[in-house]
Write an enzyme that holds these catalytic residues in place. Structure first.
Site, mmCIF file in Angstrom:
data_model
loop_
_atom_site.group_PDB
_atom_site.id
_atom_site.type_symbol
_atom_site.label_atom_id
_atom_site.label_comp_id
_atom_site.label_asym_id
_atom_site.label_seq_id
_atom_site.Cartn_x
_atom_site.Cartn_y
_atom_site.Cartn_z
ATOM 1 N N CYS A 119 0.805 -1.230 0.000
ATOM 2 C CA CYS A 119 0.000 0.000 0.000
ATOM 3 C C CYS A 119 0.838 1.279 0.000
ATOM 4 O O CYS A 119 0.307 2.363 -0.217
ATOM 5 C CB CYS A 119 -0.962 0.006 1.180
ATOM 6 S SG CYS A 119 -2.039 -1.415 1.181
ATOM 7 N N HIS A 252 -3.157 7.150 2.304
ATOM 8 C CA HIS A 252 -3.616 5.838 1.839
ATOM 9 C C HIS A 252 -5.025 5.606 2.381
ATOM 10 O O HIS A 252 -5.298 5.837 3.560
ATOM 11 C CB HIS A 252 -2.653 4.764 2.333
ATOM 12 C CG HIS A 252 -3.139 3.375 2.099
ATOM 13 N ND1 HIS A 252 -3.674 2.975 0.896
ATOM 14 C CD2 HIS A 252 -3.185 2.285 2.916
ATOM 15 C CE1 HIS A 252 -4.021 1.700 0.980
ATOM 16 N NE2 HIS A 252 -3.739 1.264 2.195
ATOM 17 N N ASN A 282 -10.165 -0.244 0.285
ATOM 18 C CA ASN A 282 -8.709 -0.150 0.257
ATOM 19 C C ASN A 282 -8.220 -0.769 -1.061
ATOM 20 O O ASN A 282 -8.310 -1.987 -1.241
ATOM 21 C CB ASN A 282 -8.143 -0.894 1.472
ATOM 22 C CG ASN A 282 -6.621 -0.866 1.533
ATOM 23 O OD1 ASN A 282 -5.965 -0.488 0.573
ATOM 24 N ND2 ASN A 282 -6.086 -1.284 2.659
HETATM 25 N N1 ACO Z 1 -18.325 -8.034 10.301
HETATM 26 C C1 ACO Z 1 -18.793 -8.207 11.560
HETATM 27 N N2 ACO Z 1 -17.989 -8.432 12.615
HETATM 28 C C2 ACO Z 1 -16.655 -8.517 12.374
HETATM 29 C C3 ACO Z 1 -16.119 -8.362 11.093
HETATM 30 C C4 ACO Z 1 -17.007 -8.121 10.044
HETATM 31 N N3 ACO Z 1 -16.588 -7.950 8.750
HETATM 32 N N4 ACO Z 1 -14.769 -8.489 11.184
HETATM 33 C C5 ACO Z 1 -14.498 -8.698 12.483
HETATM 34 N N5 ACO Z 1 -15.632 -8.734 13.213
HETATM 35 C C6 ACO Z 1 -15.772 -8.918 14.639
HETATM 36 C C7 ACO Z 1 -14.639 -9.701 15.251
HETATM 37 O O1 ACO Z 1 -14.877 -11.075 15.115
HETATM 38 C C8 ACO Z 1 -14.682 -9.239 16.686
HETATM 39 O O2 ACO Z 1 -15.703 -9.925 17.344
HETATM 40 P P1 ACO Z 1 -15.517 -10.420 18.864
HETATM 41 O O3 ACO Z 1 -15.326 -9.150 19.657
HETATM 42 O O4 ACO Z 1 -16.806 -11.119 19.138
HETATM 43 O O5 ACO Z 1 -14.317 -11.301 18.849
HETATM 44 C C9 ACO Z 1 -15.108 -7.778 16.589
HETATM 45 O O6 ACO Z 1 -15.696 -7.634 15.270
HETATM 46 C C10 ACO Z 1 -13.991 -6.789 16.721
HETATM 47 O O7 ACO Z 1 -12.888 -7.194 15.915
HETATM 48 P P2 ACO Z 1 -11.574 -6.362 15.876
HETATM 49 O O8 ACO Z 1 -10.583 -7.041 14.991
HETATM 50 O O9 ACO Z 1 -11.166 -6.018 17.270
HETATM 51 O O10 ACO Z 1 -12.083 -5.018 15.161
HETATM 52 P P3 ACO Z 1 -11.352 -3.666 14.986
HETATM 53 O O11 ACO Z 1 -12.101 -2.581 15.632
HETATM 54 O O12 ACO Z 1 -9.873 -3.775 15.275
HETATM 55 O O13 ACO Z 1 -11.505 -3.416 13.432
HETATM 56 C C11 ACO Z 1 -10.239 -3.563 11.405
HETATM 57 C C12 ACO Z 1 -10.925 -4.340 12.512
HETATM 58 C C13 ACO Z 1 -11.259 -2.738 10.662
HETATM 59 C C14 ACO Z 1 -9.592 -4.562 10.459
HETATM 60 C C15 ACO Z 1 -9.168 -2.630 12.020
HETATM 61 O O14 ACO Z 1 -8.340 -3.342 12.890
HETATM 62 C C16 ACO Z 1 -8.328 -1.969 10.978
HETATM 63 O O15 ACO Z 1 -8.799 -1.171 10.187
HETATM 64 N N6 ACO Z 1 -7.014 -2.241 10.943
HETATM 65 C C17 ACO Z 1 -6.128 -1.676 9.946
HETATM 66 C C18 ACO Z 1 -6.312 -2.430 8.686
HETATM 67 C C19 ACO Z 1 -5.652 -1.766 7.540
HETATM 68 O O16 ACO Z 1 -5.609 -0.559 7.447
HETATM 69 N N7 ACO Z 1 -5.174 -2.596 6.648
HETATM 70 C C20 ACO Z 1 -4.622 -2.166 5.449
HETATM 71 C C21 ACO Z 1 -3.198 -1.780 5.587
HETATM 72 S S1 ACO Z 1 -2.601 -1.325 4.078
HETATM 73 C C22 ACO Z 1 -1.986 -2.677 3.230
HETATM 74 O O17 ACO Z 1 -0.779 -2.835 3.144
HETATM 75 C C23 ACO Z 1 -2.910 -3.667 2.554
#
Ligand code: ACO
Length: 325
Positions: A119, A252, A282
């Protein structure tokens, strides 16, 4: 007289197949995977993404983005002597997507190669092209981010498959007597390879290891907000500028919460941040040039303004480019 490089045209393209969150929720439910529009919007800000159809590759998306950028710059493909494509989803193992793109555009003869920084790929590619233009190794470059991330997604893994989309963005970068690109700052820390990766590879006619995207979302989130602030500050310092000189932050487009946090740390109001993650998801290396082109064509970002572009992603890689449009 010192040579600088300057963006003279932007272009972008997303494939026509658009999936709203509701469309994706329905598709995933058919495979027993539960998610919701509310969860996706609240945690990420994403409302829709575009996916390619079978038989469409990164170079196909890149061609359309480049046509737009060339037209905006008033150039033809034959004028281009350097093509750099930032992609993690190349058409083939080799040759590079840049070579395939060069041939599809009819820009044959100049240098062409890919940059792999996930990214952060576009800010890496822009920095390399800027250096090549400053040294006289190139005069007129196409710098492209193009991705078909839908091909890497595990549609059984709801924590990742709702986040990504496909698309391409491009800029024409030309030699100039006046500065366009003011400063850049690139970094990587390979000890974080495992938090965001597609571990599979091709060997002996087979795919060995898992060819689908794996991410520790929370680890990525924490790293991203820290490095985006430090890269922006380092780039401003190199250019002798401050946050107050930034007209637009174009980060990004991964997650609205990462963008909000970065803007807050840089004391920039959100109305100075270009946001397209809601419509594109993304798109990895394509996300910054896609956002830039959307903002230019909407009349939001204007010639003469100062832009901070910032990327962060797998590797772990990160970086920033400060430029005057
Ligand atoms: N729908 C519903 N529930 C979900 C989903 C979904 N799609 N995905 C996860 N959950 C649930 C999980 O199972 C968890 O449930 P639990 O509490 O019962 O265990 C709950 O939601 C919370 O999960 P978390 O992983 O703690 O959620 P978080 O608030 O951290 O959000 C996310 C997750 C959106 C992925 C976040 O961590 C994030 O944006 N991270 C950065 C990701 C990013 O930017 N990636 C790209 C980098 S660039 C590259 O190089 C590709």
């Amino acid at each position: 007289m010192r040579r600088y490089s300057r963006i003279t045209g932007t272009g972008s393209y997303v494939p026509p197949r658009r999936l709203s969150n509701a469309d994706l929720v329905t598709q995933l439910a058919a495979n027993g995977v539960e998610t919701s529009d509310e969860w996706i919007v609240e945690r990420t800000g994403i409302r829709a993404r575009h996916f390619v159809d079978d038989g469409v590759y990164s170079s196909d998306l890149a061609v359309e983005a480049c046509k737009g950028a060339l037209q905006a710059a008033g150039l033809e493909a034959k004028d281009i002597d350097l093509i750099i494509v930032a992609t993690s989803t190349p058409d083939m193992v080799f040759p590079s997507t840049a070579c395939i793109l060069q041939n599809k555009l009819g820009a044959n003869g100049g240098a062409a190669f890919d940059v792999q920084a996930v990214c952060s790929g576009f800010v890496y590619a822009l920095t390399v092209a800027d250096a090549m233009i400053q040294t006289g190794a190139a005069n007129k470059a196409l710098v492209v981010g193009a991705e078909v991330f839908s091909r890497l997604l595990d549609f059984q893994d709801r924590t990742t498959c709702v986040l990504f989309g496909d698309g391409a963005g491009a800029v024409v970068l030309e030699a100039s007597e006046t500065p366009g690109i003011l400063a850049s700052d690139l970094h990587a820390d390979g000890k974080h390879v495992g938090i965001l990766c597609v571990p599979g590879h091709v060997a002996n006619g087979h795919i060995l290891g898992d060819p689908l995207l794996k991410m520790d979302g929370q680890a990525v989130f924490k790293l991203a907000v820290g490095v985006l602030e430090s890269a922006a500050r380092a780039t401003l310092a190199k250019a002798g500028k401050t946050e107050a000189d930034i007209d637009w932050l174009i980060p990004h487009q991964a997650n609205i919460r990462i963008m909000q946090s970065t803007a807050k740390k840089l004391k920039l109001p959100m109305d100075k941040v270009v946001v397209t993650v809601d419509q594109h998801g993304n798109t990895s290396a394509a996300s910054i040039p896609l956002a830039l082109d959307a903002a230019v064509r909407a009349g939001q970002v204007k010639p003469g303004q100062t832009l901070m572009l910032e990327g962060v992603g797998g590797g772990f890689t990160w970086g920033a480019v400060l430029l005057t449009l």
